[in-house]
Design a protein around this motif. Structure first.
Motif, PDB file in Angstrom:
ATOM      1  N   PHE A  26       2.109   8.552   9.101  1.00 44.94           N
ATOM      2  CA  PHE A  26       1.109   7.504   9.321  1.00 44.94           C
ATOM      3  C   PHE A  26       0.384   7.156   8.012  1.00 44.94           C
ATOM      4  O   PHE A  26       0.163   5.983   7.687  1.00 44.94           O
ATOM      5  CB  PHE A  26       0.120   7.964  10.394  1.00 44.94           C
ATOM      6  CG  PHE A  26      -0.939   6.950  10.715  1.00 44.94           C
ATOM      7  CD1 PHE A  26      -0.604   5.708  11.231  1.00 44.94           C
ATOM      8  CD2 PHE A  26      -2.277   7.229  10.488  1.00 44.94           C
ATOM      9  CE1 PHE A  26      -1.583   4.772  11.517  1.00 44.94           C
ATOM     10  CE2 PHE A  26      -3.270   6.302  10.772  1.00 44.94           C
ATOM     11  CZ  PHE A  26      -2.909   5.059  11.298  1.00 44.94           C
ATOM     12  N   GLY A  27       0.039   8.185   7.241  1.00 47.11           N
ATOM     13  CA  GLY A  27      -0.603   7.938   5.952  1.00 47.11           C
ATOM     14  C   GLY A  27       0.320   7.214   4.979  1.00 47.11           C
ATOM     15  O   GLY A  27      -0.114   6.312   4.242  1.00 47.11           O
ATOM     16  N   ILE A  57      -0.301   3.676   3.001  1.00 48.80           N
ATOM     17  CA  ILE A  57      -0.154   3.519   1.553  1.00 48.80           C
ATOM     18  C   ILE A  57       0.831   2.399   1.226  1.00 48.80           C
ATOM     19  O   ILE A  57       0.614   1.607   0.300  1.00 48.80           O
ATOM     20  CB  ILE A  57       0.291   4.857   0.923  1.00 48.80           C
ATOM     21  CG1 ILE A  57      -0.810   5.914   1.079  1.00 48.80           C
ATOM     22  CG2 ILE A  57       0.633   4.666  -0.554  1.00 48.80           C
ATOM     23  CD1 ILE A  57      -0.381   7.303   0.640  1.00 48.80           C
ATOM     24  N   ARG A  58       1.898   2.301   1.994  1.00 53.11           N
ATOM     25  CA  ARG A  58       2.873   1.234   1.781  1.00 53.11           C
ATOM     26  C   ARG A  58       2.250  -0.135   2.027  1.00 53.11           C
ATOM     27  O   ARG A  58       2.562  -1.110   1.345  1.00 53.11           O
ATOM     28  CB  ARG A  58       4.080   1.437   2.688  1.00 53.11           C
ATOM     29  CG  ARG A  58       5.264   0.527   2.350  1.00 53.11           C
ATOM     30  CD  ARG A  58       6.433   0.738   3.280  1.00 53.11           C
ATOM     31  NE  ARG A  58       6.848   2.130   3.292  1.00 53.11           N
ATOM     32  CZ  ARG A  58       6.909   2.888   4.368  1.00 53.11           C
ATOM     33  NH1 ARG A  58       6.538   2.403   5.546  1.00 53.11           N
ATOM     34  NH2 ARG A  58       7.337   4.132   4.294  1.00 53.11           N
ATOM     35  N   ALA A  59       1.360  -0.199   3.026  1.00 52.86           N
ATOM     36  CA  ALA A  59       0.698  -1.481   3.297  1.00 52.86           C
ATOM     37  C   ALA A  59      -0.282  -1.846   2.187  1.00 52.86           C
ATOM     38  O   ALA A  59      -0.509  -3.029   1.903  1.00 52.86           O
ATOM     39  CB  ALA A  59      -0.020  -1.415   4.642  1.00 52.86           C
ATOM     40  N   LEU A  60      -0.884  -0.835   1.535  1.00 52.09           N
ATOM     41  CA  LEU A  60      -1.845  -1.102   0.462  1.00 52.09           C
ATOM     42  C   LEU A  60      -1.187  -1.349  -0.889  1.00 52.09           C
ATOM     43  O   LEU A  60      -1.841  -1.863  -1.809  1.00 52.09           O
ATOM     44  CB  LEU A  60      -2.813   0.084   0.337  1.00 52.09           C
ATOM     45  CG  LEU A  60      -3.811   0.300   1.480  1.00 52.09           C
ATOM     46  CD1 LEU A  60      -4.571   1.600   1.267  1.00 52.09           C
ATOM     47  CD2 LEU A  60      -4.771  -0.876   1.592  1.00 52.09           C
ATOM     48  N   THR A  61       0.077  -0.995  -1.035  1.00 49.08           N
ATOM     49  CA  THR A  61       0.744  -1.066  -2.341  1.00 49.08           C
ATOM     50  C   THR A  61       0.674  -2.441  -2.991  1.00 49.08           C
ATOM     51  O   THR A  61       0.403  -2.546  -4.199  1.00 49.08           O
ATOM     52  CB  THR A  61       2.210  -0.612  -2.194  1.00 49.08           C
ATOM     53  OG1 THR A  61       2.230   0.747  -1.739  1.00 49.08           O
ATOM     54  CG2 THR A  61       2.944  -0.714  -3.514  1.00 49.08           C
ATOM     55  N   PRO A  62       0.896  -3.579  -2.260  1.00 50.17           N
ATOM     56  CA  PRO A  62       0.835  -4.884  -2.943  1.00 50.17           C
ATOM     57  C   PRO A  62      -0.557  -5.265  -3.432  1.00 50.17           C
ATOM     58  O   PRO A  62      -0.676  -6.183  -4.252  1.00 50.17           O
ATOM     59  CB  PRO A  62       1.318  -5.871  -1.855  1.00 50.17           C
ATOM     60  CG  PRO A  62       2.045  -5.041  -0.865  1.00 50.17           C
ATOM     61  CD  PRO A  62       1.347  -3.732  -0.868  1.00 50.17           C
ATOM     62  N   HIS A  63      -1.606  -4.555  -2.970  1.00 50.67           N
ATOM     63  CA  HIS A  63      -2.971  -4.963  -3.277  1.00 50.67           C
ATOM     64  C   HIS A  63      -3.663  -4.037  -4.277  1.00 50.67           C
ATOM     65  O   HIS A  63      -4.843  -4.246  -4.580  1.00 50.67           O
ATOM     66  CB  HIS A  63      -3.807  -5.015  -1.987  1.00 50.67           C
ATOM     67  CG  HIS A  63      -3.165  -5.818  -0.893  1.00 50.67           C
ATOM     68  ND1 HIS A  63      -3.091  -7.189  -0.908  1.00 50.67           N
ATOM     69  CD2 HIS A  63      -2.555  -5.417   0.258  1.00 50.67           C
ATOM     70  CE1 HIS A  63      -2.468  -7.614   0.185  1.00 50.67           C
ATOM     71  NE2 HIS A  63      -2.131  -6.551   0.907  1.00 50.67           N
ATOM     72  N   ILE A  64      -2.979  -3.007  -4.757  1.00 52.14           N
ATOM     73  CA  ILE A  64      -3.597  -2.083  -5.700  1.00 52.14           C
ATOM     74  C   ILE A  64      -2.742  -1.998  -6.965  1.00 52.14           C
ATOM     75  O   ILE A  64      -1.633  -2.532  -7.026  1.00 52.14           O
ATOM     76  CB  ILE A  64      -3.776  -0.685  -5.079  1.00 52.14           C
ATOM     77  CG1 ILE A  64      -2.430  -0.114  -4.640  1.00 52.14           C
ATOM     78  CG2 ILE A  64      -4.734  -0.736  -3.903  1.00 52.14           C
ATOM     79  CD1 ILE A  64      -2.511   1.278  -4.046  1.00 52.14           C
ATOM     80  N   PRO A  69      -0.054   3.972  -6.206  1.00 50.65           N
ATOM     81  CA  PRO A  69       0.716   4.462  -5.046  1.00 50.65           C
ATOM     82  C   PRO A  69       1.368   5.822  -5.237  1.00 50.65           C
ATOM     83  O   PRO A  69       1.257   6.680  -4.341  1.00 50.65           O
ATOM     84  CB  PRO A  69       1.750   3.350  -4.818  1.00 50.65           C
ATOM     85  CG  PRO A  69       1.093   2.124  -5.333  1.00 50.65           C
ATOM     86  CD  PRO A  69       0.282   2.571  -6.504  1.00 50.65           C
ATOM     87  N   PRO A  70       2.053   6.122  -6.369  1.00 51.26           N
ATOM     88  CA  PRO A  70       2.615   7.479  -6.506  1.00 51.26           C
ATOM     89  C   PRO A  70       1.554   8.568  -6.465  1.00 51.26           C
ATOM     90  O   PRO A  70       1.763   9.643  -5.874  1.00 51.26           O
ATOM     91  CB  PRO A  70       3.324   7.417  -7.871  1.00 51.26           C
ATOM     92  CG  PRO A  70       3.594   5.975  -8.111  1.00 51.26           C
ATOM     93  CD  PRO A  70       2.435   5.262  -7.487  1.00 51.26           C
TER      94      PRO A  70
END
Length: 413
Positions: free
Chosen positions: A31-32, A36-43, A48-49
């Motif tokens: 779930f986490g 993180i995958r959903a937030l990747t384009p915005h950070i 992400p790593p």
């Protein structure tokens, strides 16, 4: 610590608790990762790593703490106290909700992974059709079940009494059910279509005596999706299907018919029909489609425009269209080589016994016609048509690779 561990490790309830906590930990970890995958384009791309490693370490430490508390090892005070606090936290509504969402996510992904491992055979047969059809139906049914159970569990975690809610929904459903009879009919019809294997994904069918035709791309308990030859997708509720004509059930048949003129030698024409049929039957490119040796029926009709000869080929399902096209090509060349004419629409126009003289004159104002600009064309009524030249045609080797696609059903296009 080791003495406590040796005592606790032999208890079955400890192993069950450890297994359950491991499943919960993995669900929360997935779930986490999804968040993180959903937030990747915005950070920032370097974050992400780092977030993935931090989340992995957090989940592992939390699971070790909970495992220490489940195994009841108070000699490890830091992990034991942390595990006790985490367990108390997950007994609250927010913690239970996180666990429910994580478990639902795991179940959803597990269904997708298992469905992807079910691969039907490339060869078209009833088993591959059955596998493809049931795969889609079971996958969609399990996903709906996961969603329903997840919603009920989430409501329970938030403190909503799901039992009373379901009772109220059932009363409402009874009232709505009288207006949803068509939906119930669709589901029952779809159930019996699947149970009796009337048709499946990959079959070519015609619904309700020619109203709609196409290949079945999707089938579930509620609807059947047909793809017509021109690409149109027809979505048909199963409850509206009264009759189904399946063109690819178990075996198919090629009706190999050809017309010849009344001036043709019928015996020669029948020999050509038989030669072409046996040639197709013996061809290594087409032999595997045949289920039986070709049946030559002979002269089947004396029509107004010609005489109809017919042969029947019992073939593999969905191969009748390609074989029919190849038969048409070969029998045309064979009839030309034998000098047997296939009838076609003709019209005769008579202008009298003399040739027709046509003069083309350039018209000009206030001038007499220029004799040099005149042309004479003689058209004779007895001009003979050109004969067919078959010297450059090879009956056994087509100039292009024949298509194995199907032909349109009646009224499909």
């Amino acid at each position: 610590m080791l003495a406590e561990l040796s005592v606790q490790i032999v208890k079955p309830q400890v192993w069950v608790g450890l297994a359950l906590t491991a499943v919960f930990a993995y669900a929360i970890y997935r779930f986490g990762r999804l968040l993180i995958r959903a937030l990747t384009p915005h950070i920032h791309r370097r974050l992400p790593p780092v977030l993935k490693w931090l989340w992995l370490v957090t989940v592992v430490v939390a699971w070790l703490a909970v495992a220490t508390f489940v195994a009841y090892l108070p000699s490890v005070p830091i992990l034991f106290d942390l595990g006790r606090d985490i367990t108390r936290g997950f007994r609250n509504s927010a913690g239970q909700l996180v666990v429910v969402i994580a478990m639902a996510l795991i179940a959803w992904n597990l269904i997708s992974a298992l469905a992807a491992r079910i691969v039907a055979e490339q060869e078209f047969n009833r088993r591959s059709v059955r596998v493809q059809t049931l795969k889609g139906v079971v996958e969609s049914t399990l996903r709906v079940t996961v969603v329903i159970i997840g919603v009920i569990a989430a409501l329970q975690a938030l403190g909503v009494n799901a039992t009373s809610l379901l009772a109220g929904v059932s009363v409402l459903g009874l009232a709505v059910g009288f207006g949803a009879q068509s939906l119930i009919k669709d589901v029952f019809n779809g159930f019996f279509i699947l149970l009796e294997d009337q048709y499946g994904v990959g079959d070519v069918i015609t619904i309700n005596t020619g109203q709609l035709s196409g290949g079945v791309e999707r089938l579930n308990l509620r609807v059947t999706a047909l793809r017509a030859l021109d690409g149109t997708m027809h979505i048909v509720p199963n409850g509206q299907i009264n009759t189904v004509s399946v063109s690819s059930k178990d075996w198919s048949r090629v009706v190999a018919a050809v017309d010849v003129t009344y001036n043709a030698n019928i015996d020669d024409a029948l020999r050509v029909l038989n030669d072409v049929s046996q040639e197709l039957y013996a061809s290594p490119d087409w032999r595997h489609f045949f289920l039986e040796e070709p049946e030559i029926q002979g002269v089947v009709a004396l029509a107004a425009d010609g005489i109809t000869l017919r042969a029947l080929y019992k073939v593999q399902p969905k191969s009748q269209w390609a074989l029919g096209r190849e038969f048409n090509r070969r029998v045309k060349i064979a009839m030309d080589e034998a000098g047997i004419e296939i009838p076609f629409p003709q019209r005769s126009i008579t202008f009298g016994p003399a040739p027709i003289e046509v003069r083309l004159t350039r018209a000009a104002r206030d001038q007499a016609p220029d004799p040099a600009a005149q042309a004479t064309v003689n058209v004779h009524k007895d001009a003979a048509p050109d004969t067919n030249d078959t010297s450059g045609q090879n009956r056994q080797k087509p100039p292009v690779e024949p298509s194995l696609g199907r032909d349109p059903e009646e009224e499909e296009l």
